[in-house]
Write a protein that holds these residues in place. Structure first.
Motif, PDB file in Angstrom:
ATOM      1  N   GLU A  94      11.051  54.370  21.975  1.00 54.28           N
ATOM      2  CA  GLU A  94      11.755  53.850  23.146  1.00 54.28           C
ATOM      3  C   GLU A  94      10.861  52.892  23.938  1.00 54.28           C
ATOM      4  O   GLU A  94      11.325  51.850  24.421  1.00 54.28           O
ATOM      5  CB  GLU A  94      12.213  55.003  24.045  1.00 54.28           C
ATOM      6  N   TRP A  95       9.594  53.239  24.055  1.00 54.68           N
ATOM      7  CA  TRP A  95       8.684  52.378  24.816  1.00 54.68           C
ATOM      8  C   TRP A  95       8.557  51.010  24.146  1.00 54.68           C
ATOM      9  O   TRP A  95       8.671  49.972  24.812  1.00 54.68           O
ATOM     10  CB  TRP A  95       7.315  53.051  24.913  1.00 54.68           C
ATOM     11  N   PHE A  96       8.340  51.006  22.827  1.00 59.96           N
ATOM     12  CA  PHE A  96       8.217  49.729  22.117  1.00 59.96           C
ATOM     13  C   PHE A  96       9.530  48.960  22.153  1.00 59.96           C
ATOM     14  O   PHE A  96       9.544  47.731  22.308  1.00 59.96           O
ATOM     15  CB  PHE A  96       7.785  49.973  20.667  1.00 59.96           C
ATOM     16  N   PHE A  97      10.654  49.671  22.013  1.00 60.60           N
ATOM     17  CA  PHE A  97      11.949  48.995  22.032  1.00 60.60           C
ATOM     18  C   PHE A  97      12.197  48.337  23.381  1.00 60.60           C
ATOM     19  O   PHE A  97      12.631  47.166  23.446  1.00 60.60           O
ATOM     20  CB  PHE A  97      13.053  50.004  21.725  1.00 60.60           C
ATOM     21  N   ILE A  98      11.923  49.040  24.464  1.00 58.57           N
ATOM     22  CA  ILE A  98      12.172  48.484  25.800  1.00 58.57           C
ATOM     23  C   ILE A  98      11.210  47.350  26.096  1.00 58.57           C
ATOM     24  O   ILE A  98      11.591  46.317  26.669  1.00 58.57           O
ATOM     25  CB  ILE A  98      12.088  49.598  26.856  1.00 58.57           C
ATOM     26  N   ARG A  99       9.950  47.505  25.701  1.00 62.43           N
ATOM     27  CA  ARG A  99       8.984  46.422  25.916  1.00 62.43           C
ATOM     28  C   ARG A  99       9.332  45.182  25.091  1.00 62.43           C
ATOM     29  O   ARG A  99       9.101  44.044  25.517  1.00 62.43           O
ATOM     30  CB  ARG A  99       7.575  46.892  25.544  1.00 62.43           C
ATOM     31  N   LEU A 100       9.904  45.390  23.912  1.00 65.80           N
ATOM     32  CA  LEU A 100      10.233  44.272  23.034  1.00 65.80           C
ATOM     33  C   LEU A 100      11.497  43.556  23.474  1.00 65.80           C
ATOM     34  O   LEU A 100      11.571  42.316  23.449  1.00 65.80           O
ATOM     35  CB  LEU A 100      10.386  44.779  21.601  1.00 65.80           C
ATOM     36  N   THR A 101      12.530  44.326  23.880  1.00 64.78           N
ATOM     37  CA  THR A 101      13.831  43.728  24.203  1.00 64.78           C
ATOM     38  C   THR A 101      14.072  43.583  25.698  1.00 64.78           C
ATOM     39  O   THR A 101      15.033  42.917  26.092  1.00 64.78           O
ATOM     40  CB  THR A 101      14.955  44.598  23.612  1.00 64.78           C
ATOM     41  N   HIS A 102      13.234  44.230  26.533  1.00 66.61           N
ATOM     42  CA  HIS A 102      13.429  44.258  27.995  1.00 66.61           C
ATOM     43  C   HIS A 102      14.789  44.839  28.363  1.00 66.61           C
ATOM     44  O   HIS A 102      15.460  44.382  29.308  1.00 66.61           O
ATOM     45  CB  HIS A 102      13.277  42.856  28.595  1.00 66.61           C
ATOM     46  N   ALA A 103      15.205  45.880  27.603  1.00 65.97           N
ATOM     47  CA  ALA A 103      16.496  46.514  27.858  1.00 65.97           C
ATOM     48  C   ALA A 103      16.517  47.129  29.253  1.00 65.97           C
ATOM     49  O   ALA A 103      15.625  47.895  29.628  1.00 65.97           O
ATOM     50  CB  ALA A 103      16.752  47.596  26.810  1.00 65.97           C
ATOM     51  N   LEU A 104      17.558  46.777  30.047  1.00 62.37           N
ATOM     52  CA  LEU A 104      17.762  47.280  31.411  1.00 62.37           C
ATOM     53  C   LEU A 104      16.591  46.951  32.335  1.00 62.37           C
ATOM     54  O   LEU A 104      16.424  47.591  33.372  1.00 62.37           O
ATOM     55  CB  LEU A 104      17.988  48.795  31.400  1.00 62.37           C
ATOM     56  N   GLN A 105      15.792  45.951  31.962  1.00 61.56           N
ATOM     57  CA  GLN A 105      14.654  45.559  32.784  1.00 61.56           C
ATOM     58  C   GLN A 105      14.966  44.247  33.509  1.00 61.56           C
ATOM     59  O   GLN A 105      15.739  43.402  33.023  1.00 61.56           O
ATOM     60  CB  GLN A 105      13.409  45.369  31.919  1.00 61.56           C
ATOM     61  N   PHE A 106      14.378  44.068  34.682  1.00 62.06           N
ATOM     62  CA  PHE A 106      14.496  42.833  35.444  1.00 62.06           C
ATOM     63  C   PHE A 106      13.109  42.231  35.615  1.00 62.06           C
ATOM     64  O   PHE A 106      12.131  42.966  35.820  1.00 62.06           O
ATOM     65  CB  PHE A 106      15.112  43.085  36.830  1.00 62.06           C
ATOM     66  N   PRO A 107      13.009  40.916  35.529  1.00 64.11           N
ATOM     67  CA  PRO A 107      11.695  40.307  35.748  1.00 64.11           C
ATOM     68  C   PRO A 107      11.261  40.466  37.204  1.00 64.11           C
ATOM     69  O   PRO A 107      12.060  40.284  38.129  1.00 64.11           O
ATOM     70  CB  PRO A 107      11.924  38.826  35.389  1.00 64.11           C
ATOM     71  N   VAL A 108      10.018  40.833  37.383  1.00 67.53           N
ATOM     72  CA  VAL A 108       9.491  40.989  38.741  1.00 67.53           C
ATOM     73  C   VAL A 108       9.335  39.607  39.352  1.00 67.53           C
ATOM     74  O   VAL A 108       8.685  38.729  38.768  1.00 67.53           O
ATOM     75  CB  VAL A 108       8.139  41.722  38.713  1.00 67.53           C
ATOM     76  N   PRO A 109       9.950  39.359  40.527  1.00 64.32           N
ATOM     77  CA  PRO A 109       9.879  38.015  41.127  1.00 64.32           C
ATOM     78  C   PRO A 109       8.449  37.643  41.502  1.00 64.32           C
ATOM     79  O   PRO A 109       7.752  38.397  42.174  1.00 64.32           O
ATOM     80  CB  PRO A 109      10.769  38.137  42.370  1.00 64.32           C
ATOM     81  N   ALA A 110       8.032  36.470  41.006  1.00 70.34           N
ATOM     82  CA  ALA A 110       6.674  35.997  41.295  1.00 70.34           C
ATOM     83  C   ALA A 110       6.675  35.251  42.620  1.00 70.34           C
ATOM     84  O   ALA A 110       7.508  34.382  42.860  1.00 70.34           O
ATOM     85  CB  ALA A 110       6.182  35.075  40.178  1.00 70.34           C
ATOM     86  N   GLY A 111       5.761  35.611  43.464  1.00 65.69           N
ATOM     87  CA  GLY A 111       5.631  34.937  44.745  1.00 65.69           C
ATOM     88  C   GLY A 111       6.686  35.315  45.753  1.00 65.69           C
ATOM     89  O   GLY A 111       6.743  34.745  46.845  1.00 65.69           O
ATOM     90  N   GLY A 112       7.576  36.252  45.389  1.00 64.82           N
ATOM     91  CA  GLY A 112       8.606  36.679  46.320  1.00 64.82           C
ATOM     92  C   GLY A 112       8.068  37.710  47.299  1.00 64.82           C
ATOM     93  O   GLY A 112       6.879  38.060  47.292  1.00 64.82           O
ATOM     94  N   PRO A 113       8.928  38.212  48.145  1.00 65.32           N
ATOM     95  CA  PRO A 113       8.501  39.261  49.093  1.00 65.32           C
ATOM     96  C   PRO A 113       7.968  40.473  48.339  1.00 65.32           C
ATOM     97  O   PRO A 113       8.498  40.864  47.306  1.00 65.32           O
ATOM     98  CB  PRO A 113       9.795  39.592  49.852  1.00 65.32           C
ATOM     99  N   SER A 114       6.920  41.058  48.872  1.00 65.44           N
ATOM    100  CA  SER A 114       6.301  42.199  48.194  1.00 65.44           C
ATOM    101  C   SER A 114       7.259  43.381  48.111  1.00 65.44           C
ATOM    102  O   SER A 114       7.242  44.137  47.136  1.00 65.44           O
ATOM    103  CB  SER A 114       5.020  42.610  48.924  1.00 65.44           C
ATOM    104  N   ALA A 115       8.102  43.583  49.114  1.00 62.02           N
ATOM    105  CA  ALA A 115       9.039  44.698  49.101  1.00 62.02           C
ATOM    106  C   ALA A 115      10.046  44.539  47.965  1.00 62.02           C
ATOM    107  O   ALA A 115      10.374  45.495  47.249  1.00 62.02           O
ATOM    108  CB  ALA A 115       9.764  44.801  50.440  1.00 62.02           C
ATOM    109  N   ALA A 116      10.553  43.308  47.771  1.00 58.35           N
ATOM    110  CA  ALA A 116      11.505  43.069  46.685  1.00 58.35           C
ATOM    111  C   ALA A 116      10.842  43.280  45.333  1.00 58.35           C
ATOM    112  O   ALA A 116      11.432  43.875  44.418  1.00 58.35           O
ATOM    113  CB  ALA A 116      12.071  41.652  46.785  1.00 58.35           C
ATOM    114  N   ALA A 117       9.605  42.796  45.167  1.00 56.35           N
ATOM    115  CA  ALA A 117       8.895  42.985  43.903  1.00 56.35           C
ATOM    116  C   ALA A 117       8.651  44.464  43.633  1.00 56.35           C
ATOM    117  O   ALA A 117       8.758  44.926  42.486  1.00 56.35           O
ATOM    118  CB  ALA A 117       7.570  42.223  43.935  1.00 56.35           C
TER     119      ALA A 117
END
Length: 641
Positions: free
Chosen positions: A36-59
């Motif tokens: 599951e760990w490799f699958f999620i890391r490979l496909t980013h299933a149900l993952q959202f990219p962490v906003p770069a340079g955005g508010p720290s609370a949102a990240a």
């Protein structure tokens, strides 16, 4: 014989079934979590990219959500791992392995979909949950796949509405969840066919080794009785309990020997092996019974007592030459008619017959099926006789009803009451009471088992909470210690589950505490709330099974005693054969599992308090232990000279 500690392990765990089940579950969890760990890391299933340079609370919120969805995938690996530990021991071939594991994603995904769709309507979700309770229980009627599907469907439904209500994962995310389920099941199938794929010969050899270890413990108790100069009540009870445990192992061996349809060097398989095993088991029973009945050897004759002890030790070690010499010496003293001497000679003859057959490899002829039935590698205990009792008219107002309908009604009532009671205590954590109600009734057969399991669940939660608090603070939120604690606690719990159900709950409680640490929700008060919810769920469940269509333990005992008496009568009046004897042995084990389940998963740790039941068990037990079947074809009950 192996060393003392190795003997204890083999004797306590027939065929190492508990060790195999716990090991398979934990290894599947490890492989499943890694997949599951490799699958999620490979496909980013149900993952959202962490906003770069955005508010720290949102990240931080996005990072927490991504961590939570990763944990959900790992939890799927853990749940499938636990199910594989229960499913794996019953797998007997490639086709069954593919069928059993290939079936898993269907009810689990269907439950996820239903729970996710209804997750936005809290009240409707809870109403449907009651029907899921009942449907999952009634599905037992379809056999092992129905039993498995009912559990997985309930787990899927609960997980679906929980994720929708608490994590915002809804129908749009079902595709990823379904793929994660398939990944976890594929990991379980991979472990099954590569590491834990059973062969009939291997399972038979392991079961035989456990039977030998339990027989050794019978002889050890006999040796202590001989050394003490007679059998005291406590020594007699211990000896007869060990005799019954050896009989339990013999039934499992009988099942596996009947499954061997080819030549197996060193193992007298097929019908011949079953006959020889029965002869040895009954000779051991007769010898133990002779020591307990008194007058088994001439009183105050120290020489004869020493000779008997020497023969017992030789039989325990499998030293048949020494045993034959001891028997020849005893015959010189004209003690052949002494019950202990005669039955020890029968032990020698049976052991010789087994060894001679094992030393002559042969091609097996047509092998008859064993009348013994195993559920996931174990004797069914009270399951079959409870089903019979449910449809057998009884005294008073006992209700005659299909066991599946009875269980479904009880589950629906107990589940609804647990949801209401749990919501009154905590509207947010009510599910602990509901989960407790469901798993208390899963796998139990009559009111006695159900009430005891409820008590054990509360006791296990209490002890587990006491252990989990310091362990959680010590491990912290570091991934490696948390995973280690989860795997070790679940392994110990699963391994000891058949010793006592509360020990499994201790392991699960510790593991759940670690998961809440990872979700950043763990507090000492959380475990106290879990204990309260579990106690509420156990209380309403116990009340439901006692008040709603109860199947009383006494009624099941009566039916079990009748079935045993009928089996003995059929064995006595019909043709002498191993199948008739094994049917009587199976009926006796059923009776003991219901009336005196001291060593069953949901049994008490003390003897029954019912005086009439004790007398019945004593009479039936004494009669069962002293009976002897016809000698195996071509065999002899006389010792070798």
């Amino acid at each position: 014989m192996p060393g003392r500690h190795a003997t204890w392990v083999w004797a306590s765990d027939v065929g190492l079934g508990r060790l195999r089940s716990a090991s398979q579950a934990v290894l599947t969890m490890m492989v499943g979590m890694a997949s599951e760990w490799f699958f999620i890391r490979l496909t980013h299933a149900l993952q959202f990219p962490v906003p770069a340079g955005g508010p720290s609370a949102a990240a931080a919120r996005v990072a927490f959500f991504d961590h939570a969805t990763l944990l959900i995938g790992l939890m799927l690996g853990i749940m499938i791992g636990m199910m594989s530990g229960f499913t794996g021991p019953g797998v007997s071939g490639w086709r069954k392995a593919l069928t059993d594991f290939g079936w898993m994603p269907i009810p689990l995904t269907a439950g996820l979909a239903l729970g996710s769709v209804l997750g936005d309507w809290h009240t409707a979700t809870l109403i449907v949950l009651v029907f899921v309770f009942a449907a999952g229980t009634y599905a037992r009627r379809a056999g092992p796949h129905g039993f498995q599907g009912g559990i997985l469907g309930f787990i899927g439904y609960f997980l679906g509405f929980f994720l929708r209500e608490h994590a915002g994962i809804g129908p749009a995310d079902l595709g990823w969840l379904a793929v994660e389920v398939v990944v976890a099941v594929a990991a379980g199938l991979l472990v099954q066919v590569t590491v834990f794929f059973p062969t009939a010969a291997r399972m038979a050899r392991r079961a035989v080794r456990s039977y030998v270890a339990r027989s050794w413990r019978v002889f050890a108790a006999c040796d202590r009785i001989l050394g003490a100069g007679g059998a005291r009540p406590d020594a007699s009870y211990t000896l007869m309990r060990r005799v019954d445990l050896a009989g339990e192992a013999a039934l499992i061996v009988d099942f596996h020997l009947a499954g061997l349809h080819h030549d197996v060097p060193g193992l007298p398989a097929g019908d011949l092996g079953r006959r020889l095993l029965l002869g040895h088991e009954q000779a051991v029973r007769r010898f133990a019974s002779a020591l307990c009945q008194g007058g088994a050897w001439p009183e105050r004759d120290q020489l004869l007592t020493r000779l008997l002890r020497s023969g017992v030790r030789a039989a325990a070690r499998g030293d048949l030459r020494r045993l034959d010499r001891v028997l020849a010496t005893l015959q010189a003293y004209e003690t052949r008619r002494a019950p202990a001497v005669e039955s020890l000679g029968q032990v020698s003859a049976a052991a010789h017959a087994w060894r001679d057959a094992a030393d002559r490899p042969r091609s097996l002829e047509q092998v008859s099926a064993s009348p013994v039935v195993l559920f996931a590698g174990w004797l069914p205990g009270a399951t079959l006789v409870s089903r019979a009792a449910s449809v057998t008219p009884g005294e008073g107002s006992a209700t005659v009803l299909s066991p599946h309908v009875r269980a479904a009604v009880q589950m629906a009532v107990a589940g609804a009451a647990a949801i209401v009671a749990g919501s009154l205590l905590s509207g947010y954590r009510f599910y602990w009471a509901a989960l407790g109600a469901f798993f208390i009734l899963v796998g139990t057969n009559h009111a006695g088992e159900q009430v005891r399991k409820a008590v054990y669940r509360v006791a296990g939660t209490l002890v587990g909470a006491i252990i989990a608090v310091p362990v959680a603070h010590l491990a912290g939120s570091r991934p490696a210690p948390v995973i280690a604690v989860v795997l070790v606690s679940l392994f110990v719990g699963l391994y000891l589950m058949r010793v006592n159900y509360s020990l499994m709950i201790v392991g699960i409680t510790v593991a759940v505490a670690e998961l809440y640490v990872e979700f950043h929700e763990f507090t000492d008060g959380l475990l106290l709330l879990r204990l309260g919810e579990t106690a509420l769920g156990a209380a309403v469940t116990a009340a439901a099974v006692v008040l709603i269509l109860p199947l009383r333990q006494g009624r099941v005992v009566t039916v079990a005693a009748t079935r045993y008496q009928e089996a003995v009568r059929a064995m006595s009046t019909g043709p002498a054969n191993v199948d008739a004897a094994r049917k009587a042995d199976t009926a006796y084990q059923e009776l003991m599992s219901v009336a005196a389940p001291r060593h069953a998963p949901y049994g008490p740790l003390v003897r029954t308090r019912n005086a009439g039941r004790r007398r019945l068990l004593r009479r039936l037990g004494d009669a069962h232990r002293v009976r002897l079947p016809a000698p195996p074809s071509g065999g002899s009950t006389r010792p070798r000279q």
